[in-house]
Design a protein around this motif. Structure first.
Motif, PDB file in Angstrom:
ATOM      1  N   UNK A 284       0.830  -1.209   0.000  1.00 60.15           N
ATOM      2  CA  UNK A 284       0.000   0.000   0.000  1.00 60.15           C
ATOM      3  C   UNK A 284       0.863   1.257   0.000  1.00 60.15           C
ATOM      4  N   UNK A 285       2.032   1.172   0.590  1.00 68.49           N
ATOM      5  CA  UNK A 285       2.943   2.317   0.602  1.00 68.49           C
ATOM      6  C   UNK A 285       3.305   2.727  -0.820  1.00 68.49           C
TER       7      UNK A 285
ATOM      8  N   UNK B 195       1.505   6.304  -7.123  1.00 58.96           N
ATOM      9  CA  UNK B 195       0.468   6.418  -8.151  1.00 58.96           C
ATOM     10  C   UNK B 195       0.161   7.893  -8.420  1.00 58.96           C
ATOM     11  N   UNK B 196      -0.201   8.173  -9.660  1.00 58.58           N
ATOM     12  CA  UNK B 196      -0.603   9.541 -10.002  1.00 58.58           C
ATOM     13  C   UNK B 196      -1.962   9.851  -9.366  1.00 58.58           C
ATOM     14  N   UNK B 197      -2.307  11.117  -9.351  1.00 57.08           N
ATOM     15  CA  UNK B 197      -3.594  11.527  -8.797  1.00 57.08           C
ATOM     16  C   UNK B 197      -4.745  10.870  -9.549  1.00 57.08           C
ATOM     17  N   UNK B 198      -4.644  10.826 -10.873  1.00 60.98           N
ATOM     18  CA  UNK B 198      -5.696  10.201 -11.685  1.00 60.98           C
ATOM     19  C   UNK B 198      -5.801   8.703 -11.400  1.00 60.98           C
ATOM     20  N   UNK B 199      -4.661   8.029 -11.255  1.00 60.02           N
ATOM     21  CA  UNK B 199      -4.669   6.591 -10.960  1.00 60.02           C
ATOM     22  C   UNK B 199      -5.305   6.313  -9.604  1.00 60.02           C
ATOM     23  N   UNK B 200      -4.954   7.112  -8.617  1.00 62.97           N
ATOM     24  CA  UNK B 200      -5.543   6.951  -7.285  1.00 62.97           C
ATOM     25  C   UNK B 200      -7.051   7.178  -7.321  1.00 62.97           C
TER      26      UNK B 200
ATOM     27  N   UNK C 284      -7.966  11.582  -3.657  1.00 63.79           N
ATOM     28  CA  UNK C 284      -6.719  11.402  -4.402  1.00 63.79           C
ATOM     29  C   UNK C 284      -5.901  12.700  -4.414  1.00 63.79           C
ATOM     30  N   UNK C 285      -6.572  13.809  -4.608  1.00 62.82           N
ATOM     31  CA  UNK C 285      -5.882  15.109  -4.617  1.00 62.82           C
ATOM     32  C   UNK C 285      -5.214  15.375  -3.273  1.00 62.82           C
ATOM     33  N   UNK C 286      -5.935  15.122  -2.197  1.00 58.97           N
ATOM     34  CA  UNK C 286      -5.389  15.363  -0.857  1.00 58.97           C
ATOM     35  C   UNK C 286      -4.227  14.419  -0.556  1.00 58.97           C
ATOM     36  N   UNK C 287      -4.319  13.177  -1.030  1.00 56.79           N
ATOM     37  CA  UNK C 287      -3.228  12.222  -0.814  1.00 56.79           C
ATOM     38  C   UNK C 287      -1.955  12.711  -1.492  1.00 56.79           C
TER      39      UNK C 287
ATOM     40  N   UNK D  14      -0.790   4.108   8.426  1.00 60.61           N
ATOM     41  CA  UNK D  14      -2.240   4.016   8.240  1.00 60.61           C
ATOM     42  C   UNK D  14      -2.968   5.214   8.836  1.00 60.61           C
ATOM     43  N   UNK D  15      -2.585   5.618  10.015  1.00 57.73           N
ATOM     44  CA  UNK D  15      -3.303   6.730  10.639  1.00 57.73           C
ATOM     45  C   UNK D  15      -2.995   8.065   9.976  1.00 57.73           C
ATOM     46  N   UNK D  16      -1.802   8.182   9.365  1.00 51.04           N
ATOM     47  CA  UNK D  16      -1.522   9.375   8.558  1.00 51.04           C
ATOM     48  C   UNK D  16      -2.478   9.424   7.372  1.00 51.04           C
ATOM     49  N   UNK D  17      -2.687   8.285   6.746  1.00 49.52           N
ATOM     50  CA  UNK D  17      -3.608   8.211   5.612  1.00 49.52           C
ATOM     51  C   UNK D  17      -5.035   8.501   6.057  1.00 49.52           C
ATOM     52  N   UNK D  18      -5.429   7.990   7.201  1.00 49.58           N
ATOM     53  CA  UNK D  18      -6.777   8.236   7.727  1.00 49.58           C
ATOM     54  C   UNK D  18      -7.016   9.744   7.897  1.00 49.58           C
ATOM     55  N   UNK D  19      -6.040  10.434   8.438  1.00 48.24           N
ATOM     56  CA  UNK D  19      -6.200  11.873   8.664  1.00 48.24           C
ATOM     57  C   UNK D  19      -6.345  12.622   7.343  1.00 48.24           C
ATOM     58  N   UNK D  20      -5.615  12.201   6.319  1.00 50.71           N
ATOM     59  CA  UNK D  20      -5.726  12.833   5.004  1.00 50.71           C
ATOM     60  C   UNK D  20      -7.126  12.618   4.433  1.00 50.71           C
ATOM     61  N   UNK D  21      -7.631  11.393   4.569  1.00 48.18           N
ATOM     62  CA  UNK D  21      -8.968  11.074   4.051  1.00 48.18           C
ATOM     63  C   UNK D  21     -10.034  11.881   4.789  1.00 48.18           C
ATOM     64  N   UNK D  22      -9.887  12.001   6.100  1.00 49.25           N
ATOM     65  CA  UNK D  22     -10.852  12.775   6.886  1.00 49.25           C
ATOM     66  C   UNK D  22     -10.885  14.237   6.438  1.00 49.25           C
ATOM     67  N   UNK D  23      -9.713  14.776   6.126  1.00 42.00           N
ATOM     68  CA  UNK D  23      -9.663  16.163   5.662  1.00 42.00           C
ATOM     69  C   UNK D  23     -10.303  16.315   4.286  1.00 42.00           C
ATOM     70  N   UNK D  24     -10.225  15.254   3.481  1.00 44.66           N
ATOM     71  CA  UNK D  24     -10.752  15.321   2.112  1.00 44.66           C
ATOM     72  C   UNK D  24     -12.274  15.230   2.057  1.00 44.66           C
TER      73      UNK D  24
END
Length: 308
Positions: free
Chosen positions: A136-137, A143-148, A165-168, A177-187
């Protein structure tokens, strides 16, 4: 090591397999051997059981749990999509039944270091096969923004896929994992979040599917298994989300009615004959009793076909 795992739709799977005591059976997603143990307990010493899994921990636990059962046991480290090669290597030409329990298993979620859970902090991983060098890393950080956006939309049906995808991409590098969770929550705007559903659930599902290439292998594997079934042999598949279930449903229907002639033709001229029948007119779902015991079974659906 012990798996904290309750096998989903256990009795329903055993019933649907219609087990022959001297038959040859395959569990393509062995996991903690919950279904496998029940299958083996219905087999005699003249029967054969083949368990396949790509997870090292699952292999080790299954060997322990199946050590004292009656049938001849073969436990193979591989992906279920390679079932034809596994059977060939064992000299098995036909099987009487096979079970697939798709998706991530409970023990993989519960092992926080594996990076499957959005509730526990770990390095981004999500590999079902620990020997794989793609995780997953890699998906999140390369991955590009479009791919994500595409995989999050396609594999999770997430309406906020493009924004996530943009926020990632803006937040990279993302290591845990929790870093990713925080990004998703912001998005995802708070007002748009679904009640009783974690905002990262869908995205984590999509990333896991991409890491393990889970979707692409389903339909071709079903056809391989059908080719290996003896007449009267059955294939049972448990799914946990709509994309998997649609693929299984449509592949089963295609196998039951393979005719490709236009509907306007009065008779079939393609000469493609069915060699399976669908056993489950509608998918079998957990009873309320099972749901009360195991909340993770909530989205499970079982479908089965028989070789004719």
């Amino acid at each position: 090591m012990e798996f904290k795992h309750i096998s989903v739709l256990l009795e329903e799977c055993i019933d649907a397999l219609n087990i022959k005591p001297n038959g040859t059976y395959v569990d393509g997603t062995l996991g903690g051997a919950g279904h496998a143990l029940y299958i083996c307990n219905r087999l005699t010493k003249n029967a054969t059981f083949i368990g396949i899994d790509q997870d090292n921990n699952a292999i080790n636990i299954s060997k322990q749990r199946l050590a004292n059962v009656h049938p001849q046991i073969h436990i193979i480290k591989n992906n279920f999509s390679m079932v034809d090669e596994v059977l060939s290597q064992l000299g098995v030409t036909q099987i009487d039944g096979m079970l697939l329990d798709l998706g991530v298993s409970s023990h993989q979620i519960d092992e926080s270091e594996r990076g499957f859970s959005y509730m526990k902090d770990a390095r981004l991983d999500m590999r079902m096969n620990q020997d794989s060098n793609f995780s997953a890393h890699d998906v999140i950080n390369s991955y590009s923004e479009d791919e994500l956006a595409k995989i999050i939309k396609d594999y999770a049906e997430e309406k906020w896929a493009a924004r996530i995808a943009k926020f990632i991409v803006q937040a990279r590098p993302i290591d845990t994992t929790l870093e990713l969770v925080e990004v998703i929550k912001k998005a995802i705007p708070a007002s748009a979040r679904q009640a009783n559903s974690h905002p990262a659930k869908r995205t984590f599902q999509a990333i896991r599917i991409e890491v393990n290439k889970e979707i692409d292998i389903i339909a071709p594997t079903i056809k391989k298994i059908v080719n290996s079934l003896s007449v009267g042999g059955r294939l049972c598949i448990i799914t946990f989300h709509s994309l998997e279930d649609r693929i299984v449903k449509h592949t089963f229907k295609e196998l039951q009615n393979p005719c490709t002639c236009p509907s306007s033709f009065p008779v079939c001229v393609c000469n493609k004959e069915s060699n399976v029948k669908i056993i489950t007119r509608k998918p079998v779902i957990p009873t309320q009793c099972e749901l009360d015991i195991n909340s993770r079974s909530q989205s499970a659906k079982l479908r089965a076909i028989e070789k004719i």
